[in-house]
Design a protein around this motif. Structure first.
Motif, PDB file in Angstrom:
ATOM      1  N   LEU A 179       0.837  -1.206   0.000  1.00  0.00           N
ATOM      2  CA  LEU A 179       0.000   0.000   0.000  1.00  0.00           C
ATOM      3  C   LEU A 179       0.867   1.250   0.000  1.00  0.00           C
ATOM      4  N   GLY A 180       1.947   1.217   0.783  1.00  0.00           N
ATOM      5  CA  GLY A 180       2.854   2.354   0.801  1.00  0.00           C
ATOM      6  C   GLY A 180       3.450   2.611  -0.576  1.00  0.00           C
ATOM      7  N   LYS A 181       3.880   1.565  -1.251  1.00  0.00           N
ATOM      8  CA  LYS A 181       4.422   1.708  -2.602  1.00  0.00           C
ATOM      9  C   LYS A 181       3.385   2.316  -3.551  1.00  0.00           C
ATOM     10  N   SER A 182       2.155   1.815  -3.429  1.00  0.00           N
ATOM     11  CA  SER A 182       1.109   2.265  -4.344  1.00  0.00           C
ATOM     12  C   SER A 182       0.766   3.734  -4.122  1.00  0.00           C
ATOM     13  N   TYR A 183       0.568   4.129  -2.880  1.00  0.00           N
ATOM     14  CA  TYR A 183       0.270   5.538  -2.590  1.00  0.00           C
ATOM     15  C   TYR A 183       1.458   6.424  -2.945  1.00  0.00           C
ATOM     16  N   ASN A 184       2.663   5.920  -2.733  1.00  0.00           N
ATOM     17  CA  ASN A 184       3.864   6.670  -3.091  1.00  0.00           C
ATOM     18  C   ASN A 184       3.897   6.934  -4.597  1.00  0.00           C
ATOM     19  N   ALA A 185       3.590   5.862  -5.377  1.00  0.00           N
ATOM     20  CA  ALA A 185       3.593   6.024  -6.833  1.00  0.00           C
ATOM     21  C   ALA A 185       2.515   6.981  -7.311  1.00  0.00           C
ATOM     22  N   LEU A 186       1.429   7.089  -6.550  1.00  0.00           N
ATOM     23  CA  LEU A 186       0.328   7.997  -6.908  1.00  0.00           C
ATOM     24  C   LEU A 186       0.465   9.368  -6.245  1.00  0.00           C
ATOM     25  N   ASP A 187       1.672   9.607  -5.615  1.00  0.00           N
ATOM     26  CA  ASP A 187       1.997  10.898  -4.990  1.00  0.00           C
ATOM     27  C   ASP A 187       1.069  11.252  -3.839  1.00  0.00           C
ATOM     28  N   ASN A 188       0.516  10.267  -3.177  1.00  0.00           N
ATOM     29  CA  ASN A 188      -0.260  10.513  -1.962  1.00  0.00           C
ATOM     30  C   ASN A 188       0.683  10.302  -0.788  1.00  0.00           C
ATOM     31  N   ASP A 189       1.447  11.368  -0.478  1.00  0.00           N
ATOM     32  CA  ASP A 189       2.531  11.245   0.493  1.00  0.00           C
ATOM     33  C   ASP A 189       2.035  10.899   1.895  1.00  0.00           C
ATOM     34  N   GLU A 190       0.916  11.454   2.276  1.00  0.00           N
ATOM     35  CA  GLU A 190       0.416  11.235   3.634  1.00  0.00           C
ATOM     36  C   GLU A 190       0.135   9.755   3.885  1.00  0.00           C
ATOM     37  N   LEU A 191      -0.611   9.142   2.959  1.00  0.00           N
ATOM     38  CA  LEU A 191      -0.930   7.733   3.142  1.00  0.00           C
ATOM     39  C   LEU A 191       0.273   6.835   2.865  1.00  0.00           C
ATOM     40  N   ALA A 192       1.134   7.262   1.962  1.00  0.00           N
ATOM     41  CA  ALA A 192       2.353   6.496   1.717  1.00  0.00           C
ATOM     42  C   ALA A 192       3.188   6.403   2.990  1.00  0.00           C
ATOM     43  N   LEU A 193       3.374   7.551   3.672  1.00  0.00           N
ATOM     44  CA  LEU A 193       4.120   7.552   4.934  1.00  0.00           C
ATOM     45  C   LEU A 193       3.456   6.683   5.984  1.00  0.00           C
ATOM     46  N   LYS A 194       2.146   6.764   6.051  1.00  0.00           N
ATOM     47  CA  LYS A 194       1.403   5.980   7.041  1.00  0.00           C
ATOM     48  C   LYS A 194       1.706   4.491   6.905  1.00  0.00           C
ATOM     49  N   TYR A 195       1.666   4.008   5.675  1.00  0.00           N
ATOM     50  CA  TYR A 195       1.831   2.573   5.493  1.00  0.00           C
ATOM     51  C   TYR A 195       3.297   2.148   5.539  1.00  0.00           C
ATOM     52  N   TYR A 196       4.206   2.997   5.099  1.00  0.00           N
ATOM     53  CA  TYR A 196       5.620   2.672   5.278  1.00  0.00           C
ATOM     54  C   TYR A 196       5.971   2.590   6.765  1.00  0.00           C
ATOM     55  N   GLN A 197       5.451   3.517   7.543  1.00  0.00           N
ATOM     56  CA  GLN A 197       5.719   3.487   8.984  1.00  0.00           C
ATOM     57  C   GLN A 197       5.123   2.245   9.631  1.00  0.00           C
ATOM     58  N   ALA A 198       3.964   1.804   9.137  1.00  0.00           N
ATOM     59  CA  ALA A 198       3.344   0.598   9.683  1.00  0.00           C
ATOM     60  C   ALA A 198       4.159  -0.647   9.363  1.00  0.00           C
ATOM     61  N   ALA A 199       4.849  -0.618   8.222  1.00  0.00           N
ATOM     62  CA  ALA A 199       5.627  -1.783   7.799  1.00  0.00           C
ATOM     63  C   ALA A 199       7.040  -1.785   8.367  1.00  0.00           C
ATOM     64  N   ARG A 200       7.490  -0.645   8.869  1.00  0.00           N
ATOM     65  CA  ARG A 200       8.899  -0.502   9.217  1.00  0.00           C
ATOM     66  C   ARG A 200       9.350  -1.469  10.307  1.00  0.00           C
ATOM     67  N   ARG A 201       8.485  -1.801  11.230  1.00  0.00           N
ATOM     68  CA  ARG A 201       8.884  -2.673  12.351  1.00  0.00           C
ATOM     69  C   ARG A 201       9.418  -4.025  11.868  1.00  0.00           C
ATOM     70  N   VAL A 202       9.048  -4.417  10.665  1.00  0.00           N
ATOM     71  CA  VAL A 202       9.502  -5.699  10.122  1.00  0.00           C
ATOM     72  C   VAL A 202      10.622  -5.518   9.110  1.00  0.00           C
ATOM     73  N   TYR A 203      10.589  -4.411   8.371  1.00  0.00           N
ATOM     74  CA  TYR A 203      11.481  -4.280   7.215  1.00  0.00           C
ATOM     75  C   TYR A 203      12.642  -3.314   7.425  1.00  0.00           C
ATOM     76  N   ASP A 204      12.969  -2.983   8.675  1.00  0.00           N
ATOM     77  CA  ASP A 204      14.073  -2.035   8.868  1.00  0.00           C
ATOM     78  C   ASP A 204      15.442  -2.674   8.647  1.00  0.00           C
ATOM     79  N   ASP A 205      15.456  -3.938   8.213  1.00  0.00           N
ATOM     80  CA  ASP A 205      16.716  -4.560   7.795  1.00  0.00           C
ATOM     81  C   ASP A 205      16.640  -4.981   6.324  1.00  0.00           C
ATOM     82  N   ASN A 206      15.659  -4.417   5.607  1.00  0.00           N
ATOM     83  CA  ASN A 206      15.484  -4.721   4.194  1.00  0.00           C
ATOM     84  C   ASN A 206      15.986  -3.542   3.370  1.00  0.00           C
TER      85      ASN A 206
END
Length: 421
Positions: A346-373
């Motif tokens: 979802l973060g990737k998709s909103y990011n690609a559609l320039d919806n920064d607010e929702l992109a940040l929201k979902y990247y932050q939600a995913a970060r707890r797992v992917y901060d070593d990716n």
């Protein structure tokens, strides 16, 4: 032909009434040895009611013959009469000649009840008393095989082979060793035993195991031939299709792989694994539309499968179908236990559609797992810089460069962030 043979033949012909009449005459008139032999034949043929009655008639005449109690206990276990079996077994004492037999029957009884430790204990006690008795070693081997303790099973089967036994109770030691070695990942040894089997000894399950083992050791041509033979004789053996497709895929025969999967789906249109594999192969054949259709059909069959949801959303993102991804995943994001990959997509998709607010929201939600990716950190760093979160961007880049220190582009990106401060 004597009367005992008449009984067996009449039962096999289905003439139970006449068989019963002759059987009663045998019990009244025959010699005890003949009655015992008849009981043994009936026992081996699976006519448990007749066999039990014969043993019981002998036990009345010979109450000290514990072997009869052991046989009756075994029949009771087979018929699900556990209390009756225990009654017979409890009467057999450790000093009895039939005690080892009683331990084997008790092991079967406790195994059927799920008391595996007790069952193993009985078998090991029998082994201690009769360490060279093939029935005991075989019982222990089968116990370990059926409880998936394949290493111990191998030891027991090998002991039997060294004693000269290649088959007992209709079970091939060679086949069991092949299967057991395959289960512990020793595929070369497994094939060595499988190759000793005659064609008539190979059941469909064993044929599959042979083909699967050939696949594991990368004998792809042999695996294909074995899977094809299995398919020819057992078209409905649907487990084979994804593995046969894999063998074709490994040799670069992608069209053959896809056709195999399609054939499998004609046999079993509800097989989720076939749809998943067909989707993956379609992608390799540069057929993304077909790949998407296969995953969508799989989801129709199993709409609650998070694995399928992730696979389809991954495919949609890779195809840059960002709005379709968002629409597809919108019904899943209400669950707090959702897989972080969905947040990332979802973060990737909103990011690609320039919806920064929702992109940040979902990247932050995913970060707890992917901060070593590294891929995630790179995307998140660029997004943070774009929205002005420079400190977060610097943190992401620093973590990224720990994982990918030779990335010159991101080194420059880090320098630019320092200039922005």
């Amino acid at each position: 032909m004597n009367r005992s043979e008449d009984v067996v033949n009449l039962i096999e012909e289905g003439n139970i009434e006449k068989a019963t009449q002759v059987f009663e005459l045998v019990l009244k008139q025959a010699d005890p040895d003949d009655i015992y032999n008849l009981a043994e034949d009936l026992y081996m043929l699976g006519f448990s009611n007749f066999a039990a009655k014969a043993y019981k008639s002998l036990l009345i005449k010979f109450p000290d013959e514990d072997i009869l109690r052991a046989q009756l206990a075994d029949l009771a276990v087979s018929d699900g009469h556990d209390d009756e079996a225990l009654e017979y077994l409890s009467a057999i004492k450790p000093d009895s000649d039939a005690y080892v037999n009683s331990l084997l029957v008790a092991a079967d009884l406790y195994q059927t009840q799920g008391l595996l430790e007790v069952s193993e204990h009985k078998l090991l006690e029998a082994l201690q008393i009769a360490p060279n008795e093939e029935a005991v070693i075989f019982g222990l081997a089968e116990f370990y095989f059926n409880t998936k303790k394949f290493g111990k099973a191998i030891e027991s089967y090998l002991a039997l082979v060294k004693m000269g036994f290649t088959q007992l109770a209709g079970v091939s030691m060679v086949q069991r060793l092949g299967q057991a070695y395959a289960e512990v990942g020793k595929f070369e040894q497994a094939l060595g035993y499988f190759e000793q089997l005659e064609d008539e000894q190979i059941s469909p399950d064993t044929r599959f195991q042979i083909a699967f083992t050939q696949l594991q050791v990368k004998n792809y041509e042999d695996a294909i031939e074995s899977f094809k033979k299995l398919k020819k004789d057992n078209k409905d053996y649907t487990t084979l299709y994804p593995f046969l497709a894999t063998a074709y895929e490994q040799l670069g025969f992608l069209q053959n792989a896809l056709e195999t999967l399609q054939e499998g789906l004609r046999v079993d249109q509800y097989n989720i694994k076939l749809y998943e594999k067909a989707s993956a192969v379609s992608l390799k054949l540069q057929q993304p539309d077909e790949a998407q259709v296969y995953l969508e059909k799989a989801l129709e069959l199993e709409p609650d499968s998070l694995t399928l949801v992730i696979e389809l959303s991954n495919l949609l993102v890779s195809r840059q179908k960002y709005q379709e991804t968002i629409d597809f995943l919108s019904s899943f994001v209400q669950n707090d236990e959702i897989d972080p990959q969905i947040y990332w997509n979802l973060g990737k998709s909103y990011n690609a559609l320039d919806n920064d607010e929702l992109a940040l929201k979902y990247y932050q939600a995913a970060r707890r797992v992917y901060d070593d990716n590294p891929t995630f950190l790179r995307e998140f760093a660029i997004l943070n810089r774009r929205v002005g979160n420079l400190e977060a961007a610097r943190e992401n880049v620093a973590l990224y460069l720990e994982l990918a220190p030779d990335d010159l582009e991101m080194q420059d990106f880090e320098d630019e962030l320092l200039e922005d401060f």
